[in-house]
Each structure stands twice: as structure tokens, then as C-alpha cells.
Design a protein around this motif. Structure first.
Motif, PDB file in Angstrom:
ATOM      1  N   ASP A   1       0.811  -1.219   0.000  1.00 26.36           N
ATOM      2  CA  ASP A   1       0.000   0.000   0.000  1.00 26.36           C
ATOM      3  C   ASP A   1       0.849   1.276   0.000  1.00 26.36           C
ATOM      4  OD1 ASP A   1       0.981  -0.404   2.513  1.00 26.36           O
ATOM      5  OD2 ASP A   1      -0.872   0.098   3.562  1.00 26.36           O
ATOM      6  N   PHE A   2       2.138   1.165  -0.316  1.00 24.01           N
ATOM      7  CA  PHE A   2       3.008   2.346  -0.269  1.00 24.01           C
ATOM      8  C   PHE A   2       2.435   3.513  -1.078  1.00 24.01           C
ATOM      9  CE2 PHE A   2       6.310   4.941  -2.309  1.00 24.01           C
ATOM     10  CZ  PHE A   2       6.897   5.505  -1.190  1.00 24.01           C
ATOM     11  N   PHE A   3       2.068   3.230  -2.329  1.00 29.38           N
ATOM     12  CA  PHE A   3       1.635   4.317  -3.221  1.00 29.38           C
ATOM     13  C   PHE A   3       0.267   4.882  -2.817  1.00 29.38           C
ATOM     14  CE2 PHE A   3       4.920   2.220  -5.669  1.00 29.38           C
ATOM     15  CZ  PHE A   3       5.643   3.297  -6.134  1.00 29.38           C
ATOM     16  N   SER A   4      -0.637   4.018  -2.380  1.00 31.06           N
ATOM     17  CA  SER A   4      -1.966   4.530  -2.010  1.00 31.06           C
ATOM     18  C   SER A   4      -1.869   5.361  -0.732  1.00 31.06           C
ATOM     19  CB  SER A   4      -2.975   3.391  -1.864  1.00 31.06           C
ATOM     20  OG  SER A   4      -2.514   2.457  -0.924  1.00 31.06           O
ATOM     21  N   ARG A   5      -1.011   4.947   0.205  1.00 33.89           N
ATOM     22  CA  ARG A   5      -0.865   5.744   1.424  1.00 33.89           C
ATOM     23  C   ARG A   5      -0.182   7.076   1.141  1.00 33.89           C
ATOM     24  NH1 ARG A   5       1.953   3.906   5.382  1.00 33.89           N
ATOM     25  NH2 ARG A   5       3.073   2.464   4.027  1.00 33.89           N
ATOM     26  N   LEU A   6       0.769   7.036   0.211  1.00 36.33           N
ATOM     27  CA  LEU A   6       1.439   8.281  -0.178  1.00 36.33           C
ATOM     28  C   LEU A   6       0.430   9.276  -0.766  1.00 36.33           C
ATOM     29  CD1 LEU A   6       4.865   8.544  -1.858  1.00 36.33           C
ATOM     30  CD2 LEU A   6       2.973   9.685  -2.944  1.00 36.33           C
ATOM     31  N   ARG A   7      -0.388   8.796  -1.692  1.00 36.09           N
ATOM     32  CA  ARG A   7      -1.437   9.653  -2.284  1.00 36.09           C
ATOM     33  C   ARG A   7      -2.327  10.244  -1.206  1.00 36.09           C
ATOM     34  NH1 ARG A   7      -1.607   5.459  -5.909  1.00 36.09           N
ATOM     35  NH2 ARG A   7      -1.161   6.089  -8.057  1.00 36.09           N
ATOM     36  N   GLN A   8      -2.762   9.371  -0.281  1.00 42.76           N
ATOM     37  CA  GLN A   8      -3.682   9.788   0.773  1.00 42.76           C
ATOM     38  C   GLN A   8      -3.049  10.869   1.651  1.00 42.76           C
ATOM     39  OE1 GLN A   8      -6.848   8.371   0.879  1.00 42.76           O
ATOM     40  NE2 GLN A   8      -7.237  10.104   2.241  1.00 42.76           N
ATOM     41  N   THR A   9      -1.756  10.698   1.974  1.00 35.47           N
ATOM     42  CA  THR A   9      -1.072  11.658   2.849  1.00 35.47           C
ATOM     43  C   THR A   9      -1.064  13.049   2.229  1.00 35.47           C
ATOM     44  OG1 THR A   9       0.322   9.865   3.659  1.00 35.47           O
ATOM     45  CG2 THR A   9       1.088  12.107   4.102  1.00 35.47           C
ATOM     46  N   PHE A  10      -0.732  13.127   0.935  1.00 32.02           N
ATOM     47  CA  PHE A  10      -0.700  14.449   0.285  1.00 32.02           C
ATOM     48  C   PHE A  10      -2.116  14.996   0.097  1.00 32.02           C
ATOM     49  CE2 PHE A  10       3.556  12.861  -0.693  1.00 32.02           C
ATOM     50  CZ  PHE A  10       4.304  13.956  -0.265  1.00 32.02           C
ATOM     51  N   PHE A  11      -3.046  14.090  -0.224  1.00 29.35           N
ATOM     52  CA  PHE A  11      -4.435  14.517  -0.409  1.00 29.35           C
ATOM     53  C   PHE A  11      -4.986  15.121   0.885  1.00 29.35           C
ATOM     54  CE2 PHE A  11      -9.005  13.718  -0.222  1.00 29.35           C
ATOM     55  CZ  PHE A  11      -9.416  14.340  -1.388  1.00 29.35           C
TER      56      PHE A  11
END
Ligand code: C2E
Ligand code: MG
Ligand code: MG
Ligand code: MG
Length: 284
Positions: free
Chosen positions: A127-137
Motif C-alpha cells: 500500500d506504499f503508493f496509495s498511502r502516499l497519495r492519501q497523505t498528500f491529499f
């Protein structure tokens, strides 16, 4: 006598090993606490457009305020963090911190990009990429302000799945950079097919630029190669004006290095960019 000396050396050798081993375990233990105890800091090093002198962004570089040893540089603990898996927590912290720095820039109307380093081990988590997206979002930060740096050797080992994730993130606006280019084994065909925006030349390519014609020939060829595959060229660890001038003449776009500024904590960085902006405006 020789034997004695040899014995002494042997003793010293294993003693040194024991020390290294001990400090390694100590580092490992202390590192586990570094995030919960709030001992990590991000230093920012400006990136400057060589043609205009404008500050285009910064790279986030981690520092560890070790309770006993003082400020530790990443090369003394990132490899241990990678081997032990602690890099996952540290990497998450870096992403969160980068998002909060960018949220601050956005509030201040600053439209610059922030790059941060990603270890290959971080990609092991599905889930690295999905969590990264969520953090910036969550922080209201568009991905166009974000750049991910992967070392050349990490990039060459990426799985097809990782490459597809990186390409997706890039299509959503994030920039992708290859770090330390020129140290690893690059597959040129692969480089061409990778989802990439920028390539950062390794410091070893920069250091003899002003003293060696051979070094200049090599760097010029590497710059042409990078531009030929459609990427922007970034030189880091640029220490002298002479090196910067040579790189500009070669067509390098962006530089980062002590010639402009060392990595700085946020307050100092903020103050530095105000002066740098004034300078860029006066040049333009
Ligand atoms: P890097 O990403 O290639 O970062 C560039 C390094 O060059 C930084 O060292 C920077 O302080 C240094 N540098 C900048 N300008 C100059 C210069 O003019 N001359 C010289 N000689 N050096 C210069 P630093 O901060 O010690 O970081 C070392 C490495 O640690 C980084 O290399 C990166 O690979 C790793 N690292 C740093 N922060 C992180 C992080 O958050 N996550 C991960 N995974 N790795 C990180
Ligand atoms: Mg880097
Ligand atoms: Mg993976
Ligand atoms: Mg580098």
C-alpha cells in the motif's frame, strides 16, 4: 616479534569489529525509537535553475538528532534502517513531513517542488503508493509539488509492478527522479522506457569537472544521453562556480550544492529563499 605484532593486530581487529557490532546494535535499538521520540528532522537543500538563477525547489534530507552522538548524517543510519526494515517507519515519517512542509508552502503561496528519497524496501509494502497519495491529499497538496527520488541501482531493480505504480503516480502529476546516476549499472534501454522526469548526476561525476578534460568529456556525454531520453539533468554536490559554469555550458538544467547552499532546517531555508528570490528577480 612479528607473531606478537600479528597477534596484537588480530586483537585490535576483533576489538574493532566488536565495537562496530556493538554500535550497530545500539544504532538499531536507538533508531527504533527515533520516530516515536521525535528525533528526526528534515533539512532542505535548494535546487536552482542554472539559466535563470531561480530556486525551483528543494530536496528533503533526513537528519537524526541522536541523544548521545548529536546530529547523525543519513549515511550512518539509513543503510541499517534498510537492512532492519525500520526504513518503513522512517520512510512514512518522511512522506508525512514532506506533506506538511508542502502544505505550509502552499499556504504561503510558494509554488515549488519538494523532492524526497525513497528506499527500495519502502516499495515492498503493497500500500506504499496509495498511502502516499492519501497523505498528500489529506494535506491538500497536489502531486505536482512532489518529486520522488530513487537511486539508479534501486530503479534498475524495480519490478514491473513497481514501475506501473510509479508511472501512475507520475501521470497524476508527481515528478520522478533517478538519484546518483553514473554509479550503478544502468540498462540504457530500461532508462528510456522508465517513467522519468529528471536524472541526478552522481557527485563523483562532478568533482573533477574543473580539473580534468576527460571528466568533462564523460559528463557531456552523460548529459546528452539524459537529454536524449527526454529528461531534465540535475547536478548535485556542485561546490564551485567553475563547476556550475561548465555544467551550464553543457546544457545541465538544475544544480544543487554548496556553491548555492547547504541543506538547511526550515526557518533558515525560508529566510534563504527570500534573499535568493530577490536575487533571481534582479538577474531576470
Ligand atoms: P542523496 O539523496 O544523493 O543526497 C545528496 C547528498 O549530497 C546529501 O547528503 C547532501 O547533503 C550532499 N551534498 C549536497 N551538496 C553537496 C556539495 O556541494 N558537496 C558535497 N560533497 N555533498 C553535498 P546527506 O544529506 O548526508 O544524505 C546522504 C544520502 O542519504 C542521500 O544522498 C540519500 O541517499 C540518503 N537519504 C537522505 N535522506 C533520506 C531519506 O529521507 N530517505 C532515504 N531513503 N534516504 C535518505
Ligand atoms: Mg537524493
Ligand atoms: Mg515492490
Ligand atoms: Mg544523489
Amino acid at each position: 616479534r612479528a607473531k606478537q605484532r600479528g597477534g596484537g593486530q588480530h586483537y585490535l581487529f576483533s576489538d574493532k569489529l566488536a565495537l562496530e557490532h556493538q554500535s550497530r546494535i545500539e544504532i538499531e535499538t536507538a533508531l527504533t525509537d527515533a520516530v516515536p521520540r521525535d528525533q528526526l528532522r528534515i533539512a532542505l537543500q535548494p535546487q536552482v535553475n542554472l539559466a535563470t538563477g531561480e530556486v525551483t525547489g528543494a530536496e528533503a534530507l533526513i537528519r537524526w538528532h541522536h541523544p548521545r552522538d548529536g546530529i547523525r548524517s543519513p549515511s550512518s543510519f539509513i543503510p541499517i534502517a534498510e537492512q532492519t526494515g525500520i526504513i518503513a517507519e522512517i520512510g512514512d515519517w518522511v512522506v508525512t513531513e514532506a506533506a506538511s512542509i508542502l502544505a505550509g508552502w502552499q499556504r504561503d503561496g510558494i509554488k515549488r517542488r519538494l523532492a524526497f528519497n525513497v528506499s527500495p524496501r519502502q516499495l515492498d509494502r503493497v500500500d506504499f503508493f496509495s498511502r502516499l497519495r492519501q497523505t498528500f491529499f489529506d494535506q491538500g497538496v497536489p502531486l505536482s509539488m512532489v518529486e520522488l527520488e530513487f537511486t539508479e541501482s534501486a530503479a534498475m531493480q524495480c519490478s514491473e509492478g513497481d514501475l506501473a505504480e510509479i508511472a501512475a503516480l507520475r501521470s497524476e502529476g508527481a515528478s520522478i527522479a533517478i538519484d546518483d546516476f553514473g554509479t550503478g549499472y544502468s540498462n540504457i534501454a530500461r532508462l528510456r522506457s522508465m517513467p522519468l522526469d529528471r536524472v541526478k548526476l552522481d557527485p563523483s561525476l562532478i568533482s573533477d569537472l574543473d580539473s580534468s578534460e576527460q571528466a568533462r568529456v564523460v559528463v557531456q556525454a552523460v548529459v546528452e544521453l539524459i537529454k536524449g531520453v527526454g529528461c531534465e539533468v540535475v547536478a548535485e554536490a556542485v561546490e564551485t562556480v567553475a563547476q556550475a559554469d561548465i555544467l551550464r555550458a553543457m546544457g545541465c538544467h538544475t544544480i544543487q550544492g554548496y556553491v548555492f547552499a547547504e541543506p538547511m532546517y526550515q526557518d533558515e531555508y525560508q529566510a534563504w529563499t527570500v534573499g535568493a528570490d530577490r536575487h533571481a528577480r534582479s538577474v531576470a
